[in-house]
Write a protein that holds these residues in place. Structure first.
Motif, PDB file in Angstrom:
ATOM      1  N   SER A 146       0.851  -1.202   0.000  1.00 12.53           N
ATOM      2  CA  SER A 146       0.000   0.000   0.000  1.00 12.53           C
ATOM      3  C   SER A 146       0.884   1.249   0.000  1.00 12.53           C
ATOM      4  O   SER A 146       1.833   1.318   0.789  1.00 12.53           O
ATOM      5  CB  SER A 146      -0.897  -0.004   1.235  1.00 12.53           C
ATOM      6  OG  SER A 146      -1.645   1.182   1.322  1.00 12.53           O
ATOM      7  N   PRO A 147       0.644   2.213  -0.876  1.00 10.81           N
ATOM      8  CA  PRO A 147      -0.421   2.274  -1.892  1.00 10.81           C
ATOM      9  C   PRO A 147      -0.125   1.412  -3.130  1.00 10.81           C
ATOM     10  O   PRO A 147      -1.032   1.092  -3.883  1.00 10.81           O
ATOM     11  CB  PRO A 147      -0.455   3.760  -2.259  1.00 10.81           C
ATOM     12  CG  PRO A 147       0.939   4.232  -2.024  1.00 10.81           C
ATOM     13  CD  PRO A 147       1.443   3.457  -0.842  1.00 10.81           C
ATOM     14  N   VAL A 148       1.158   1.060  -3.322  1.00 14.59           N
ATOM     15  CA  VAL A 148       1.542   0.123  -4.386  1.00 14.59           C
ATOM     16  C   VAL A 148       2.594  -0.808  -3.814  1.00 14.59           C
ATOM     17  O   VAL A 148       3.302  -0.467  -2.872  1.00 14.59           O
ATOM     18  CB  VAL A 148       2.104   0.843  -5.638  1.00 14.59           C
ATOM     19  CG1 VAL A 148       1.034   1.673  -6.316  1.00 14.59           C
ATOM     20  CG2 VAL A 148       3.319   1.677  -5.280  1.00 14.59           C
ATOM     21  N   LYS A 149       2.713  -2.003  -4.379  1.00 13.61           N
ATOM     22  CA  LYS A 149       3.717  -2.960  -3.903  1.00 13.61           C
ATOM     23  C   LYS A 149       5.052  -2.672  -4.571  1.00 13.61           C
ATOM     24  O   LYS A 149       5.144  -2.511  -5.788  1.00 13.61           O
ATOM     25  CB  LYS A 149       3.289  -4.390  -4.222  1.00 13.61           C
ATOM     26  CG  LYS A 149       4.265  -5.461  -3.703  1.00 13.61           C
ATOM     27  CD  LYS A 149       4.194  -5.575  -2.192  1.00 13.61           C
ATOM     28  CE  LYS A 149       5.046  -6.736  -1.669  1.00 13.61           C
ATOM     29  NZ  LYS A 149       6.490  -6.434  -1.649  1.00 13.61           N
ATOM     30  N   THR A 150       6.105  -2.560  -3.761  1.00 11.81           N
ATOM     31  CA  THR A 150       7.453  -2.389  -4.293  1.00 11.81           C
ATOM     32  C   THR A 150       8.356  -3.498  -3.771  1.00 11.81           C
ATOM     33  O   THR A 150       8.094  -4.084  -2.713  1.00 11.81           O
ATOM     34  CB  THR A 150       8.048  -1.021  -3.904  1.00 11.81           C
ATOM     35  OG1 THR A 150       8.081  -0.910  -2.473  1.00 11.81           O
ATOM     36  CG2 THR A 150       7.229   0.121  -4.468  1.00 11.81           C
ATOM     37  N   ASP A 151       9.408  -3.777  -4.504  1.00 13.74           N
ATOM     38  CA  ASP A 151      10.359  -4.821  -4.144  1.00 13.74           C
ATOM     39  C   ASP A 151      11.207  -4.347  -2.968  1.00 13.74           C
ATOM     40  O   ASP A 151      11.866  -3.302  -3.059  1.00 13.74           O
ATOM     41  CB  ASP A 151      11.251  -5.129  -5.359  1.00 13.74           C
ATOM     42  CG  ASP A 151      12.267  -6.232  -5.082  1.00 13.74           C
ATOM     43  OD1 ASP A 151      12.330  -6.733  -3.941  1.00 13.74           O
ATOM     44  OD2 ASP A 151      13.020  -6.575  -6.013  1.00 13.74           O
ATOM     45  N   PRO A 152      11.208  -5.084  -1.841  1.00 14.71           N
ATOM     46  CA  PRO A 152      12.015  -4.660  -0.684  1.00 14.71           C
ATOM     47  C   PRO A 152      13.497  -4.493  -1.006  1.00 14.71           C
ATOM     48  O   PRO A 152      14.172  -3.670  -0.395  1.00 14.71           O
ATOM     49  CB  PRO A 152      11.802  -5.793   0.330  1.00 14.71           C
ATOM     50  CG  PRO A 152      10.545  -6.457  -0.088  1.00 14.71           C
ATOM     51  CD  PRO A 152      10.460  -6.323  -1.569  1.00 14.71           C
ATOM     52  N   LYS A 153      13.998  -5.268  -1.973  1.00 16.82           N
ATOM     53  CA  LYS A 153      15.419  -5.202  -2.326  1.00 16.82           C
ATOM     54  C   LYS A 153      15.758  -4.019  -3.225  1.00 16.82           C
ATOM     55  O   LYS A 153      16.913  -3.627  -3.333  1.00 16.82           O
ATOM     56  CB  LYS A 153      15.840  -6.483  -3.039  1.00 16.82           C
ATOM     57  CG  LYS A 153      15.816  -7.731  -2.182  1.00 16.82           C
ATOM     58  CD  LYS A 153      16.324  -8.927  -2.980  1.00 16.82           C
ATOM     59  CE  LYS A 153      16.297 -10.200  -2.158  1.00 16.82           C
ATOM     60  NZ  LYS A 153      16.800 -11.369  -2.915  1.00 16.82           N
ATOM     61  N   ALA A 154      14.768  -3.483  -3.902  1.00 20.04           N
ATOM     62  CA  ALA A 154      15.018  -2.428  -4.889  1.00 20.04           C
ATOM     63  C   ALA A 154      15.412  -1.118  -4.216  1.00 20.04           C
ATOM     64  O   ALA A 154      14.914  -0.778  -3.137  1.00 20.04           O
ATOM     65  CB  ALA A 154      13.787  -2.225  -5.757  1.00 20.04           C
TER      66      ALA A 154
END
Length: 616
Positions: free
Chosen positions: A477-485
């Motif tokens: 939320s609000p969008v899914k992002t890669d934890p590693k990025a």
């Protein structure tokens, strides 16, 4: 117009309480609570002031939506220069105190100077007076609040007070209201104690009736409550499990700091989780959790009320702890538990009771104990010096340390300094898991890159509530992002930090933003407050607040070199979990963060940025 239009200035040195009109020009620029309180503070104190000197000020601030029918409209903040950090401090609390202060007719209370003897401030609507508190000094929060109510023969008085930790200048002492809601971080309680101010007690019966457009406000509030009710986090997860819903989730993604950040997963996480709090105990067949509880005007009710096992060794002969009181929330359960390798749920609950009872931040306390346990296992600290064995996993050491620190006894005096000063004292500053002197909360910056950047750049020191990147990196939320990025994280963090500054200034709870965006809050503000509260103006307002805080810190002596993380997070890879092998790539993200903020490579707001935000 939602504001009451009035502040109370209390000079403890002179013993005076003086009403003043609220600066409405500032209110339009900074809204309320965190933003407006910070504006007043930075306009009135020298940023280089000693936090514990009479020249520092302490501000209790409400927001325009505090005390209204808006869901979660019960918040207030305490703003000062932090005793723990020397940086800007703004600590937010719920419960009922904030709404009571607003309904007594006050937007803000500015406390300055130092009383020659202990006092408490008593406010009854328009009337305010300083009264002797000698009979309260040395008492806990749990004793202070009912004692004030009894003295004034009014059980509806709301009290915000310090315990013995604040009196003894524990540098992460909290200010506690309603027995177990706290303005918890950065040592605001130590500042209050340094002023010989034991409590602020309020009785307000005026209400908040000056809403700009009542009909539009009621409709905006209704729509907002529907969104909260229908969202899986605010409508289901938080009411059922509280913030403790996160314990197993964060452990599974490999972001649960364990044993002073040596590890990123805790094998005992399930034993101290929200699920575990609901399970019947083998001893008495009753769960740790009694019920959930809501703050003023809240439709989420994430608060926990717990009751200890009366046969547990911590309280077996202490019936004063057998009653139900504020239970574990996620950050406290992590700091008292995983951070120290302790998986005894009852011991954690007892230690948390002690933190509530005497007003200590359980995050900084627990994280400091983690540093003590690592130093003990290294042989740097000995049993003779500490007063007992203190290996990782020792529930007994955790509980004794809580008692000692709250009371200012023995080695507890050293623990009360916080991990940075403690680790420096024993020659290992690198073992303090902190930023700007404030200990990390319950997420590992190696496993969640955006969270690591958030810690490094937070104006009040390591903090999850200033830019909760967990929402995007874990919860989607609000969008899914890669934890590693690392790409895109500086831009995302800036947006969340600015939006959070707005929410913290409204009088609403940040937990609403699991379901709401600023676009859901904007109609409520627009209907309640005079002026332009468009999305554009709110975004600018949040950025203005962030930069105002940054400028205070720069003048206080902080610089870009303080926007960093402990070597462990930058050099020692995560050992297990989905992010195994990762360190925090702060070097990649920080320059871009400065750029998107409109700051120089040295982390200073440019003249163009200052002018755009109206800070020039």
């Amino acid at each position: 117009m939602a504001w009451q239009g009035k502040i109370l200035r209390v000079n403890l040195s002179k013993g005076t309480c003086t009403p003043e009109p609220l600066n409405m020009e500032w209110a339009r620029q900074y809204l309320g609570q965190r933003g407006l309180g910070t504006k007043y503070l930075v306009s009135e104190i020298d940023p280089k002031v000693d936090p514990l000197s009479p020249d520092n000020k302490l501000i209790f601030a409400t927001g325009p939506l505090t005390g209204t029918m808006a869901s979660t409209g019960g918040r207030y903040s305490v703003i000062t220069k932090g005793a723990l950090t020397g940086a800007i401090a703004c600590s937010n609390s719920g419960g009922f105190f904030g709404a009571e202060l607003k309904m007594a007719g006050w937007d803000m209370v500015i406390i300055e100077g130092k009383s020659p003897s202990p006092v408490y401030l008593y406010i009854e609507n328009d009337r305010a007076q300083l009264l002797p508190a000698d009979f309260l000094w040395g008492k806990s929060v749990w004793e202070t609040e009912p004692a004030i109510q009894s003295r004034h023969q009014d059980p509806l008085i709301r009290v915000s007070s310090i315990g013995r930790a604040g009196e003894n200048q524990v540098l992460y002492a909290a200010i506690v209201n309603d027995l177990h809601r706290a303005a918890g971080r950065s040592g605001v309680g130590a500042v209050m104690g340094s002023k010989n101010l034991k409590a602020v007690a309020v009785r307000g019966t005026k209400g908040v009736g000056n809403i700009r457009d009542p009909k539009a406000f009621m409709e905006a509030v209704r729509v907002g409550k529907e969104i909260l009710k229908n969202h899986p986090v605010t409508g289901q997860g938080l009411p059922k499990f509280g913030t403790q819903v996160l314990m197993n989730v964060i452990n599974e993604v490999g972001a649960l700091p364990t044993r002073n950040h040596r590890d990123v997963q805790f094998e005992g996480a399930h034993k101290i989780s929200g699920e575990a709090m609901r399970e019947p105990r083998p001893t008495d067949g009753k769960p740790n959790l009694v019920t959930n509880q809501a703050c003023f005007g809240c439709t989420i009710a994430c608060g926990r009320i717990s009751k200890l096992d009366e046969t547990h060794w911590t309280v077996k002969n202490k019936p004063e702890y057998w009653g139900a009181s504020g239970g574990l929330e996620y950050e406290a359960a992590w700091a008292l538990g995983a951070a120290n390798g302790v998986d005894d749920l009852e011991a954690l609950t007892y230690a948390n009771f002690i933190c509530n009872e005497d007003g200590m931040d359980p995050i900084s306390f627990g994280a400091t104990v983690g540093a003590v346990m690592e130093l003990y296992e290294m042989g740097v600290l000995t049993e003779a010096e500490i007063g007992m064995p203190a290996p990782f996993g020792s529930a007994e050491a955790l509980c004794r340390f809580a008692e000692w620190t709250a009371r200012g006894e023995g080695f507890g005096k050293v623990i009360g300094l916080g991990s940075r000063r403690l680790c420096e004292k024993y020659g290992h500053p690198e073992l303090s898991m902190s930023v700007k002197g404030q200990e990390f909360p319950a997420y590992d910056g190696r496993s969640l890159q955006g969270m690591g950047l958030g810690y490094a750049t937070a104006n009040r020191g390591a903090c999850h509530l200033r830019g909760y990147m967990v929402s995007t990196e874990v919860l989607g939320s609000p969008v899914k992002t890669d934890p590693k990025a690392t790409e895109g994280k500086p831009e995302m963090l800036k947006a969340i930090q600015d939006a959070t500054a707005v929410v913290d200034s409204t009088g609403l709870c940040l937990f609403t933003t699991f379901a709401w965006t600023l676009a859901d809050i904007q109609p409520q503000l627009q209907a309640a407050c005079e002026g332009d509260w468009s999305m554009e103006s709110l975004n600018l307002l949040g950025e203005r607040i962030w930069n105002l805080e940054r400028e205070f810190n720069l003048k206080a002596g902080f610089s870009a070199k303080d926007d960093t993380l402990p070597p462990r997070l930058l050099k020692e890879p995560a050992k297990t979990g989905p992010q195994k092998g990762e360190v925090c790539h702060l070097d990649v993200m920080l320059p871009k963060y400065y750029e998107v903020r409109g700051w120089t490579p040295e982390g200073v707001p440019t003249p163009e940025t200052r002018q755009r935000l109206g800070l020039s």
